[in-house]
Write a protein that holds these residues in place. Structure first.
Motif, PDB file in Angstrom:
ATOM      1  N   PHE A  60       0.835  -1.205   0.000  1.00  0.00           N
ATOM      2  CA  PHE A  60       0.000   0.000   0.000  1.00  0.00           C
ATOM      3  C   PHE A  60       0.868   1.251   0.000  1.00  0.00           C
ATOM      4  N   VAL A  61       0.269   2.361  -0.442  1.00  0.00           N
ATOM      5  CA  VAL A  61       1.005   3.610  -0.538  1.00  0.00           C
ATOM      6  C   VAL A  61       0.055   4.773  -0.253  1.00  0.00           C
ATOM      7  N   LYS A  62       0.585   5.834   0.332  1.00  0.00           N
ATOM      8  CA  LYS A  62      -0.187   7.058   0.528  1.00  0.00           C
ATOM      9  C   LYS A  62      -0.217   7.826  -0.783  1.00  0.00           C
ATOM     10  N   CYS A  63      -1.363   8.403  -1.125  1.00  0.00           N
ATOM     11  CA  CYS A  63      -1.481   9.141  -2.384  1.00  0.00           C
ATOM     12  C   CYS A  63      -2.527  10.242  -2.254  1.00  0.00           C
ATOM     13  N   LEU A 107      -3.864   3.804  -1.137  1.00  0.00           N
ATOM     14  CA  LEU A 107      -4.293   2.912  -2.209  1.00  0.00           C
ATOM     15  C   LEU A 107      -3.277   1.790  -2.352  1.00  0.00           C
ATOM     16  N   SER A 108      -3.725   0.696  -2.914  1.00  0.00           N
ATOM     17  CA  SER A 108      -2.807  -0.401  -3.209  1.00  0.00           C
ATOM     18  C   SER A 108      -1.909  -0.015  -4.384  1.00  0.00           C
ATOM     19  N   ASN A 109      -0.625  -0.360  -4.289  1.00  0.00           N
ATOM     20  CA  ASN A 109       0.309  -0.093  -5.387  1.00  0.00           C
ATOM     21  C   ASN A 109      -0.164  -0.724  -6.689  1.00  0.00           C
ATOM     22  N   VAL A 110      -0.738  -1.929  -6.591  1.00  0.00           N
ATOM     23  CA  VAL A 110      -1.141  -2.638  -7.812  1.00  0.00           C
ATOM     24  C   VAL A 110      -2.268  -1.894  -8.516  1.00  0.00           C
ATOM     25  N   VAL A 111      -3.190  -1.276  -7.762  1.00  0.00           N
ATOM     26  CA  VAL A 111      -4.299  -0.533  -8.363  1.00  0.00           C
ATOM     27  C   VAL A 111      -3.793   0.717  -9.083  1.00  0.00           C
ATOM     28  N   LEU A 112      -2.719   1.307  -8.549  1.00  0.00           N
ATOM     29  CA  LEU A 112      -2.132   2.489  -9.182  1.00  0.00           C
ATOM     30  C   LEU A 112      -1.283   2.140 -10.403  1.00  0.00           C
ATOM     31  N   GLY A 113      -1.160   0.840 -10.699  1.00  0.00           N
ATOM     32  CA  GLY A 113      -0.403   0.427 -11.877  1.00  0.00           C
ATOM     33  C   GLY A 113       1.093   0.415 -11.652  1.00  0.00           C
TER      34      GLY A 113
END
Length: 448
Positions: free
Chosen positions: A209-212, A357-363
């Motif tokens: 996961f990552v903050k965005c 958000l999940s890193n994978v969802v952000l591509g």
């Protein structure tokens, strides 16, 4: 003789727009703070759309009157859905102001019959035709009449309001009220998924996961993941895939088997520069957080996480459906437990304020596809008083997406078959359609 689809060549004449407020609003406006897991939603708009043949040919004005009055009653129970989502200047995070601002209801007439609609190509009829988007309203509804007397109803929610489970409860309650029945769910709006003190989490979450910001979500890099498609998956195909997945002697679910099949197809469509690829699954925490499922069964909000699996291209090419289903099962099991969700709530607490958000969802991290299973989502039972639907599914009006996406729902046939909406890159769509399992949705499959 079946009518040939007109491939999006139709117009919608918008004939009415109104704001529906709760029949019994709160005495005073309330401020609803989002939970940590709500901050993981990405604020994406989520659209559910249902098509009805309207066999009794109930007149459109009567349908609209009934839908609006029953919606007003439903909003009395689901009052955050009639509120406004605003940025709190002190916390720098979104919150819901439950002030009965209302839900937007749009009426339209389409210049086409349901039989001529191209159900397969979702790009053709979503935004601007059958889906209205107005960011001032967290809940928007569009009711469209067709030349055959059929009806479609599209519901667009801001993801901060909740997840699929929450939206399903709302839609069932609305349909029950429309049919003058008592509601089967008394919604819980407490949003009481709190971090531990002190918060602590597994360091592996830092990789997942990552903050965005909202701006980063909106401005994702452009990709070729542009095709929005709708498929029918027959129960016989689902059972066959499950048999293959269980061939090694281990019990695998239908979703695990289906995922293994899709992942094995997906790997044939990936640019050869990549040595690995990922698949992800949305996992509902209800029944995992706070013990037994019934303690959170009526919780309205977001209780989702993402399980992610990675494999090399060679492993996926060599592996059997059974082998790959084992990887899928193991990856989902790591997330489908209370310890993971408590860690995730704490991880978000340590990274507030803001959205996550999940890193994978952000591509980020290479080619990937995320699958969402909605086996409990209401489809056949969603009757508002003019008969059950011939189709019910979900999609999004988001134009930029960093990952391939599939959403499984029960078919309105109620026979165990599935409806799968997908956002795909062209090579993956072609590969899936080269086999008989993914059947492009059509009026004949809907038995119109």
């Amino acid at each position: 003789m079946e009518e040939v689809p007109e491939h999006g060549n139709f117009a919608v004449n918008f004939t009415g727009k109104s704001v529906v407020k709760a029949a019994n609003p709160l005495p005073e406006p309330q401020r609803l703070t989002l939970s940590n897991l709500d901050l993981l939603s990405g604020r994406f708009p989520v659209t559910y759309f249902y098509f009805y043949s309207n066999p009794e040919k109930i007149c459109f004005s009567s349908i609209m009157e009934s839908l609006k009055s029953s919606l007003a009653e439903t909003l009395s129970y689901y009052y955050p859905f009639a509120g406004q989502i605003v940025q709190n200047p002190n916390t720098n995070e979104p919150e819901i102001i439950c002030d009965d601002n209302g839900a937007l209801v749009v009426e339209g007439h389409a210049s086409i019959s349901l039989k001529k609609l191209d159900f397969y190509n979702l790009n053709q009829f979503l935004q601007g035709k059958l889906v209205s988007v107005n960011t001032e309203f967290p809940l928007q509804v569009q009711v469209t009449r067709y030349t055959c007397g059929g009806i479609s109803v599209t519901f667009t929610f801001d993801h901060a309001l909740g997840d699929a489970s929450a939206f399903g409860k709302f839609l069932v309650s609305w349909s029950e009220i429309a049919r003058r029945k008592s509601i089967s769910c008394m919604p819980d709006h407490r949003r009481n998924l709190l971090a531990r003190c002190p918060p602590t989490y597994d360091p592996s979450l830092d990789q997942t996961f990552v903050k965005c910001t909202v701006e980063e979500i909106i401005n994702m890099p452009a990709t070729l993941i542009l095709l929005k498609r709708l498929y029918h998956i027959d129960i016989s195909s689902i059972d066959r895939l499950q048999q293959l997945a269980c061939a090694g002697g281990d019990k695998r679910t239908k979703i695990e088997a289906f995922s293994a099949y899709v992942w094995k197809i997906m790997v044939t469509t990936i640019d050869k520069r990549h040595q690995k690829c990922k698949m992800g699954w949305l996992v509902d925490g209800r029944g995992r957080v706070h013990g037994a499922r019934n303690l959170m069964s009526n919780y309205i909000g977001n209780v989702l996480s993402v399980a992610v699996a990675e494999a090399t291209i060679a492993e996926l090419e060599r592996g059997s459906i059974s082998d790959i289903a084992g990887n899928v099962h193991e990856s989902i099991s790591k997330v489908a437990n209370e310890a993971h969700f408590l860690d995730l709530i704490d991880w978000i607490e340590c990274h507030r304020p803001g959205l996550m958000l999940s890193n994978v969802v952000l591509g980020r991290g290479g080619p990937a596809l995320v699958l969402s299973s909605g086996r409990r989502f209401p489809v056949a039972e969603l009757d508002f008083g003019f008969g059950g639907p011939v189709l019910g599914t979900v999609c999004t009006t988001v134009e930029k997406i960093g990952v391939g996406y599939m959403n499984q729902r029960p078919s309105a046939r109620n026979d165990g078959s599935w409806t799968v909406s997908a956002i795909l890159w062209p090579e993956l769509a072609a590969a899936l359609e080269s086999d008989s399992i993914f059947q492009p949705m059509s009026a004949s499959l809907l038995r119109l």
